[in-house]
Design an enzyme around this catalytic site. Structure first.
Site, PDB file in Angstrom:
ATOM      1  N   GLY A  51      22.546  -2.564  -9.943  1.00 53.84           N
ATOM      2  CA  GLY A  51      22.522  -3.711 -10.852  1.00 53.84           C
ATOM      3  C   GLY A  51      22.349  -4.981 -10.063  1.00 53.84           C
ATOM      4  N   CYS A  78      23.831   1.927  -4.994  1.00 56.81           N
ATOM      5  CA  CYS A  78      23.724   0.487  -4.741  1.00 56.81           C
ATOM      6  C   CYS A  78      24.929  -0.264  -5.318  1.00 56.81           C
ATOM      7  CB  CYS A  78      22.386  -0.018  -5.283  1.00 56.81           C
ATOM      8  SG  CYS A  78      21.897  -1.600  -4.601  1.00 56.81           S
ATOM      9  N   TYR A  79      24.753  -1.074  -6.352  1.00 52.11           N
ATOM     10  CA  TYR A  79      25.902  -1.781  -6.938  1.00 52.11           C
ATOM     11  C   TYR A  79      26.987  -0.789  -7.377  1.00 52.11           C
ATOM     12  CZ  TYR A  79      28.671  -4.618 -10.161  1.00 52.11           C
ATOM     13  OH  TYR A  79      29.710  -5.240 -10.807  1.00 52.11           O
ATOM     14  N   HIS A 165      18.021   3.577  -3.055  1.00 50.11           N
ATOM     15  CA  HIS A 165      17.697   4.108  -4.385  1.00 50.11           C
ATOM     16  C   HIS A 165      17.012   5.474  -4.318  1.00 50.11           C
ATOM     17  CE1 HIS A 165      18.823   0.604  -6.771  1.00 50.11           C
ATOM     18  NE2 HIS A 165      18.525  -0.073  -5.667  1.00 50.11           N
ATOM     19  N   GLU A 167      16.249   7.324  -6.718  1.00 55.43           N
ATOM     20  CA  GLU A 167      15.442   7.593  -7.918  1.00 55.43           C
ATOM     21  C   GLU A 167      13.994   7.121  -7.800  1.00 55.43           C
ATOM     22  OE1 GLU A 167      17.876   5.483  -7.574  1.00 55.43           O
ATOM     23  OE2 GLU A 167      17.598   3.622  -8.694  1.00 55.43           O
ATOM     24  N   SER A 219       2.776   7.244 -39.502  1.00 52.20           N
ATOM     25  CA  SER A 219       1.630   6.394 -39.159  1.00 52.20           C
ATOM     26  C   SER A 219       0.505   7.213 -38.540  1.00 52.20           C
ATOM     27  CB  SER A 219       2.077   5.327 -38.156  1.00 52.20           C
ATOM     28  OG  SER A 219       2.334   5.933 -36.899  1.00 52.20           O
ATOM     29  N   GLY A 220       0.826   8.448 -38.134  1.00 46.51           N
ATOM     30  CA  GLY A 220      -0.171   9.235 -37.408  1.00 46.51           C
ATOM     31  C   GLY A 220      -0.019   9.074 -35.903  1.00 46.51           C
ATOM     32  N   GLY A 221       0.803   8.112 -35.476  1.00 46.59           N
ATOM     33  CA  GLY A 221       1.082   7.929 -34.050  1.00 46.59           C
ATOM     34  C   GLY A 221       1.988   9.044 -33.534  1.00 46.59           C
ATOM     35  N   VAL A 222       2.158   9.081 -32.218  1.00 47.77           N
ATOM     36  CA  VAL A 222       2.907  10.188 -31.601  1.00 47.77           C
ATOM     37  C   VAL A 222       4.336  10.270 -32.140  1.00 47.77           C
ATOM     38  CG1 VAL A 222       3.666  11.215 -29.428  1.00 47.77           C
ATOM     39  CG2 VAL A 222       1.603   9.809 -29.477  1.00 47.77           C
ATOM     40  N   ASP A 223       5.042   9.144 -32.125  1.00 44.46           N
ATOM     41  CA  ASP A 223       6.470   9.193 -32.416  1.00 44.46           C
ATOM     42  C   ASP A 223       6.756   9.597 -33.860  1.00 44.46           C
ATOM     43  OD1 ASP A 223       6.387   8.205 -29.903  1.00 44.46           O
ATOM     44  OD2 ASP A 223       6.943   6.159 -30.439  1.00 44.46           O
ATOM     45  N   SER A 224       6.075   8.959 -34.812  1.00 48.23           N
ATOM     46  CA  SER A 224       6.378   9.304 -36.202  1.00 48.23           C
ATOM     47  C   SER A 224       5.877  10.715 -36.523  1.00 48.23           C
ATOM     48  CB  SER A 224       5.818   8.270 -37.186  1.00 48.23           C
ATOM     49  OG  SER A 224       4.412   8.303 -37.229  1.00 48.23           O
ATOM     50  N   SER A 225       4.796  11.149 -35.893  1.00 47.58           N
ATOM     51  CA  SER A 225       4.285  12.499 -36.149  1.00 47.58           C
ATOM     52  C   SER A 225       5.272  13.555 -35.662  1.00 47.58           C
ATOM     53  CB  SER A 225       2.950  12.723 -35.444  1.00 47.58           C
ATOM     54  OG  SER A 225       1.997  11.809 -35.908  1.00 47.58           O
ATOM     55  N   LYS A 365       9.346   9.036 -23.820  1.00 44.89           N
ATOM     56  CA  LYS A 365       8.018   9.326 -24.373  1.00 44.89           C
ATOM     57  C   LYS A 365       7.442  10.657 -23.852  1.00 44.89           C
ATOM     58  CE  LYS A 365       4.587   7.449 -26.803  1.00 44.89           C
ATOM     59  NZ  LYS A 365       4.749   6.566 -27.971  1.00 44.89           N
TER      60      LYS A 365
END
Ligand code: XMP
Length: 509
Positions: A51, A78-79, A165, A167, A219-225, A365
């Protein structure tokens, strides 16, 4: 599961994704999470993130120090390490200069955390403060030239710390170190897969919904589909999707949604053909912000009207993802959260008095795409490029009319066909055509023409916050240009947009 305490590092979501890549579920929680809540979550291990704060600042974020007494293994990064050292009676020292960038890590003691790591390996540093004195029971396990305590541990209490880090990809053996923590120290099982997620999510949706009905804006987008197919798997026809055809869609978009969801998946999809409502609202409007407002408002009206027809609907489903959730509640969300907020369709739930269900709210995603594949959606759907809610209206500069929509739609269809054939659809973040409010002179056959100009926009990006114009091959651009000019009536010139974001944006309006 692994619990990640969010001290505000820009890398937090990356830590979470790295953990999940190892098929271990993890959750990011703010520092004010109480010890009781942590006990309830029963994590196998805890990661205290980095952080931007300094531990001796009055208002620096802290988590209940009881966390160190739970007997759960902890990795401070780190922090996170500095917090641990401070809380256990060690000393964190202010250092004169920040250490930022690569450093050579020299291992002094391996232990479980650094098992199988090379004696000397590159790591990525990004810190101001340093550990001055370790608390009793801790040992230094690795150092760099500038940082004596680059890694430390109290193996007996299973407390570990890294000043660098692990990651980020620049830390060459970071993946190995996280793996050591997850499996060597915490003894996690590899149980986080999309198959197991589906099983649990389906049960949860069933239990929450009972015999009630759910409405979802598709909507046809990835998330709502993906959200639609997942919920449909849980409750079948108790789910009704509403697809608002705002008349501002790409060519054949509505038909594709109909074939896929209504026909193939046998879902109950209501098509609200509302092109007229949108176009009449947009008549004479050229100001970009006004366009957006009108479209947003009309969307809510149309959606509301459709949803009211669904008797007994008690839930509204949304395809909210984990980054939205983290950013919206984070005290450190920063400007990124604000920039994006205008993109989300706000206001729906409150107004409609529906209870929200968001089955993807703990997914990233890339996980949503895997989930979509697992649920039987095609590559075409799960790898769809983002498309803005206001649709082609923000790609028609000036007034939106039927005629201008038709020109843009046809030009865009040609572009997308070539982008797909040329294998560039997934290589770019987005690609689309824009209709300019200008005409220019041209010549066709022996005739002078005076017609519209189409701009092509294609960008590469990681997250849409920044973007660069895509270096599409010249012969691809050449094909796009000649096809648009030959096939789309009313266009005699095509130009390519070579601006990056910032200072430009991806969309033109
Ligand atoms: P800009 O143009 O701000 O776009 O660089 C960043 C990303 O957001 C998308 N975008 C939208 N998405 N509703 C959406 O759902 C919107 O109103 C909207 N405006 C822009 C844009 O396509 C790009 O991916």
């Amino acid at each position: 599961m692994i619990l990640i305490i969010d001290f505000g590092s820009q890398y937090n979501q990356l830590i979470a994704r790295r953990v999940r890549e190892h098929q271990v579920y993890c959750q990011i929680e703010p520092p004010d999470i109480g010890v009781d809540k942590i006990r309830e979550l029963r994590p196998e291990g805890i990661i205290l993130s980095g952080g931007p704060a300094s531990i001796y600042e009055k208002r620096s974020p802290r988590v209940d120090r009881g966390i160190l007494e739970l007997g759960i293994p902890i990795l401070g990064i780190c922090y996170g390490l500095q917090f641990m050292v401070d809380a256990l009676g060690g000393k964190v020292a202010q250092s004169e200069k920040r250490e930022y960038g690569f450093a050579e890590l020299i291992i002094r003691e391996r232990g479980k955390m650094l098992a199988d790591v090379e004696n000397k390996t590159r790591c990525w540093m990004s810190h101001g403060d340093q550990i001055g004195r370790l608390p009793a029971g801790f040992r230094v396990t690795a150092s760099t030239e500038n940082t004596e305590v680059a890694a430390a541990e109290n193996a007996k209490r299973r407390l570990y710390g890294l000043q660098f880090h692990p990651e980020v990809v620049h830390t060459v053996e970071g993946k190995k170190m996280l793996e050591n923590f997850l499996f060597g120290v915490c003894r996690c099982q590899k149980s986080w897969t999309m198959k197991s997620f589906i099983r649990e999510a389906v049960e949860e949706v069933k239990e929450t919904v009972g015999d009630k009905r759910v409405v979802l804006g598709l909507s046809g987008g990835v998330d709502s589909s993906v959200a639609a197919v997942l919920i449909h798997r849980a409750i079948g026809r108790q789910l009704t999707c509403v697809f608002v055809d705002n008349g501002l869609l790409r060519l054949n978009e509505g038909d594709k949604v109909r074939t896929l969801f209504a026909k193939n998946f046998q879902m109950d999809v209501r098509f609200a053909r509302a092109g007229r409502d949108f176009l009449s609202g947009l008549k004479g409007v050229t100001d970009p912000e006004r366009k957006r407002k009108i479209i947003g408002r009309t969307f809510i009206q149309v959606f509301d009207r459709e949803a009211k027809k669904i008797k007994g609907a008690e839930f509204l489903a949304q395809g909210t993802l984990y980054p939205d959730l983290i950013e919206s509640r984070s005290a450190f969300g920063g400007p990124s959260a604000v920039i994006k907020s205008h993109h989300n369709v706000g206001g729906l739930p409150k107004k409609m008095k529906l209870k929200l269900i968001e089955p993807l709210k703990h997914l990233f995603k890339d996980e949503v795409r895997l989930l979509g594949k697992e649920l039987g959606l095609s590559d075409e759907v799960v790898w769809r490029q983002p498309f803005p809610g206001p649709g082609l209206a923000v790609r028609i500069i000036g007034e939106v009319t039927e005629k201008r929509l038709a020109i843009l739609r046809n030009a865009d269809a040609v572009l997308m066909e070539e982008i797909r054939t040329g294998n560039y659809y997934r290589k770019v973040w987005q690609s689309f055509a824009v209709l300019l409010p200008l005409k220019s002179v041209g010549i066709m056959g022996d005739q002078r023409t005076y017609e519209h100009i189409i701009a092509i926009r294609a960008v590469t990006s990681e997250d849409a916050m920044t973007a660069d114009w895509a270096r599409l091959p010249h012969d691809l651009l050449s094909r796009v240009s000649s096809r648009i000019i030959n096939e789309v009536r009313g266009v005699n010139r095509v130009v390519y947009d070579i601006s990056s974001k910032p200072p430009s944006t991806i969309e033109w309006e």
